[in-house]
Design a protein around this motif. Sequence first.
Motif, PDB file in Angstrom:
ATOM      1  N   GLY A   1     122.660  55.948  -7.969  1.00  0.00           N
ATOM      2  CA  GLY A   1     122.360  56.303  -6.597  1.00  0.00           C
ATOM      3  C   GLY A   1     121.709  55.302  -5.825  1.00  0.00           C
ATOM      4  N   MET A   2     121.171  55.347  -4.553  1.00  0.00           N
ATOM      5  CA  MET A   2     120.392  54.550  -3.776  1.00  0.00           C
ATOM      6  C   MET A   2     118.965  54.208  -4.165  1.00  0.00           C
ATOM      7  SD  MET A   2     122.637  53.359  -1.350  1.00  0.00           S
ATOM      8  CE  MET A   2     121.333  52.779  -0.155  1.00  0.00           C
ATOM      9  N   GLY A   3     118.621  52.850  -4.004  1.00  0.00           N
ATOM     10  CA  GLY A   3     117.248  52.571  -4.722  1.00  0.00           C
ATOM     11  C   GLY A   3     116.840  51.491  -3.676  1.00  0.00           C
ATOM     12  N   VAL A   4     115.907  50.967  -4.140  1.00  0.00           N
ATOM     13  CA  VAL A   4     115.320  50.019  -3.266  1.00  0.00           C
ATOM     14  C   VAL A   4     114.967  48.449  -4.304  1.00  0.00           C
ATOM     15  CG1 VAL A   4     113.202  49.104  -1.951  1.00  0.00           C
ATOM     16  CG2 VAL A   4     114.113  51.142  -1.590  1.00  0.00           C
ATOM     17  N   VAL A   5     115.316  47.391  -3.743  1.00  0.00           N
ATOM     18  CA  VAL A   5     115.157  46.171  -4.505  1.00  0.00           C
ATOM     19  C   VAL A   5     113.802  45.967  -4.656  1.00  0.00           C
ATOM     20  CG1 VAL A   5     115.728  43.654  -4.942  1.00  0.00           C
ATOM     21  CG2 VAL A   5     117.515  45.320  -3.671  1.00  0.00           C
ATOM     22  N   GLY A   6     113.202  45.748  -6.071  1.00  0.00           N
ATOM     23  CA  GLY A   6     111.680  45.697  -6.130  1.00  0.00           C
ATOM     24  C   GLY A   6     111.387  44.262  -6.510  1.00  0.00           C
ATOM     25  N   ASP A   7     112.363  43.468  -7.374  1.00  0.00           N
ATOM     26  CA  ASP A   7     112.279  42.275  -7.577  1.00  0.00           C
ATOM     27  C   ASP A   7     113.444  41.432  -7.973  1.00  0.00           C
ATOM     28  OD1 ASP A   7     110.579  40.114  -8.705  1.00  0.00           O
ATOM     29  OD2 ASP A   7     111.405  40.553 -10.572  1.00  0.00           O
ATOM     30  N   VAL A   8     113.617  40.251  -8.007  1.00  0.00           N
ATOM     31  CA  VAL A   8     115.012  39.506  -7.870  1.00  0.00           C
ATOM     32  C   VAL A   8     114.676  38.432  -8.872  1.00  0.00           C
ATOM     33  CG1 VAL A   8     116.833  38.520  -6.759  1.00  0.00           C
ATOM     34  CG2 VAL A   8     115.660  40.199  -5.638  1.00  0.00           C
ATOM     35  N   ASN A   9     115.607  38.192  -9.731  1.00  0.00           N
ATOM     36  CA  ASN A   9     115.214  37.176 -11.010  1.00  0.00           C
ATOM     37  C   ASN A   9     116.654  36.166 -10.449  1.00  0.00           C
ATOM     38  OD1 ASN A   9     115.751  35.321 -13.196  1.00  0.00           O
ATOM     39  ND2 ASN A   9     114.584  36.946 -14.501  1.00  0.00           N
ATOM     40  N   TYR A  10     116.511  35.322  -9.870  1.00  0.00           N
ATOM     41  CA  TYR A  10     117.462  34.212  -9.528  1.00  0.00           C
ATOM     42  C   TYR A  10     118.029  33.432 -10.569  1.00  0.00           C
ATOM     43  CZ  TYR A  10     115.524  35.391  -4.775  1.00  0.00           C
ATOM     44  OH  TYR A  10     115.174  36.006  -3.543  1.00  0.00           O
ATOM     45  N   VAL A  11     117.477  33.211 -11.553  1.00  0.00           N
ATOM     46  CA  VAL A  11     117.903  32.397 -12.784  1.00  0.00           C
ATOM     47  C   VAL A  11     118.758  33.232 -13.547  1.00  0.00           C
ATOM     48  CG1 VAL A  11     117.440  31.220 -14.860  1.00  0.00           C
ATOM     49  CG2 VAL A  11     115.755  31.080 -12.906  1.00  0.00           C
ATOM     50  N   GLU A  12     118.603  34.570 -13.801  1.00  0.00           N
ATOM     51  CA  GLU A  12     119.319  35.484 -14.717  1.00  0.00           C
ATOM     52  C   GLU A  12     120.160  36.159 -13.796  1.00  0.00           C
ATOM     53  OE1 GLU A  12     117.203  37.706 -17.298  1.00  0.00           O
ATOM     54  OE2 GLU A  12     116.365  35.807 -18.570  1.00  0.00           O
ATOM     55  N   GLU A  13     120.142  36.150 -12.577  1.00  0.00           N
ATOM     56  CA  GLU A  13     120.742  37.031 -11.494  1.00  0.00           C
ATOM     57  C   GLU A  13     120.692  38.286 -11.748  1.00  0.00           C
ATOM     58  OE1 GLU A  13     124.512  35.519 -10.176  1.00  0.00           O
ATOM     59  OE2 GLU A  13     123.974  33.494  -9.773  1.00  0.00           O
ATOM     60  N   LYS A  14     119.474  38.885 -11.962  1.00  0.00           N
ATOM     61  CA  LYS A  14     119.466  40.406 -12.243  1.00  0.00           C
ATOM     62  C   LYS A  14     118.418  40.787 -11.245  1.00  0.00           C
ATOM     63  CE  LYS A  14     119.883  40.152 -17.460  1.00  0.00           C
ATOM     64  NZ  LYS A  14     119.210  40.298 -18.779  1.00  0.00           N
ATOM     65  N   ILE A  15     118.503  42.225 -10.714  1.00  0.00           N
ATOM     66  CA  ILE A  15     117.775  42.713  -9.784  1.00  0.00           C
ATOM     67  C   ILE A  15     116.909  43.984 -10.452  1.00  0.00           C
ATOM     68  CG2 ILE A  15     118.961  41.801  -7.749  1.00  0.00           C
ATOM     69  CD1 ILE A  15     120.174  44.462  -7.613  1.00  0.00           C
TER      70      ILE A  15
END
Length: 285
Positions: A231-245
């Motif tokens: 469902g819909m959620g809000v991005v809390g953190d972004v890991n730019y190295v592993e490209e995970k959110i």
Amino acid sequence: MRKTVNVIFREGGKSTRYTCEGMDLKCGDYVMAEYEGALDLGHVAGIPMMLEDSLITEDVLPVLRLATDKEIERSKLRIQKEKEAFDLCNEFIAQRGLDMNLVDAVFTFDGKKVTFYFTSDNRVDFRELVKDLVACFRARIELRQIGSRDQAKLVGGIGMCGRELCCCTFLSKFAPVTLRMARDQGMSLNPGKLNGACGRLMCCLQFEKDAYADARRRLPKQGKKIRTPEGMGVVGDVNYVEEKITVRFTDGESNTSTVYEWAGLEPLNPDLRGNEPVVDDSDDE
């Protein structure tokens, strides 16, 4: 394909690539080659390797020959002379009260020129110092003011990564490094973690700038609404190295977080219906 080898002329200094066609060299051999416009003695820093012609630039010079025993002994005496010149120059600096920090003293192989490297926060009038040195060494004297990055490149050392400093191995010139690069890479703005051996921002922040810029362009920002299989959620953190959110979900009074691979969200999940975008940018200003 051409045979090449890396040669080091100063202990802890950078290595320079040379061609060595028809020569049987091994690590530790002493060789004679042109370095910074003059004939100099260096030692082979690695196993010779074959490289494609396209990887060898025009400024790559050939190794001239193996050094003789006499030249090797002469080089050892030069090292001793450089230590004596360094100490003597420091004495002259102290006598004249000059605001400068001497870094190194380097003789050319033929002994006709001595270069003194120093750092200073201000412009230094060293004309009288040059006269003292000329009278002492009877050679051409050059005093060269360098920055803290050049000092680290000249002296050498080990970085916090555990490897030899980039500036004294492969960096041929320094590019500007800013705090903005550290912010973009999500690093703590702690000087102890951002500064290198030279006391300036680490050069590797520049190396990774483009990769982080590309990731920031493709990945969503913190606080954006995003559609996921749950469902819909809000991005809390972004890991730019592993490209995970990390996506936060709010259901009444409970909050949960789930980590997703961005590659699985970038194209819409097959279970999701419709043509809605993955990231909701409707709240952008």
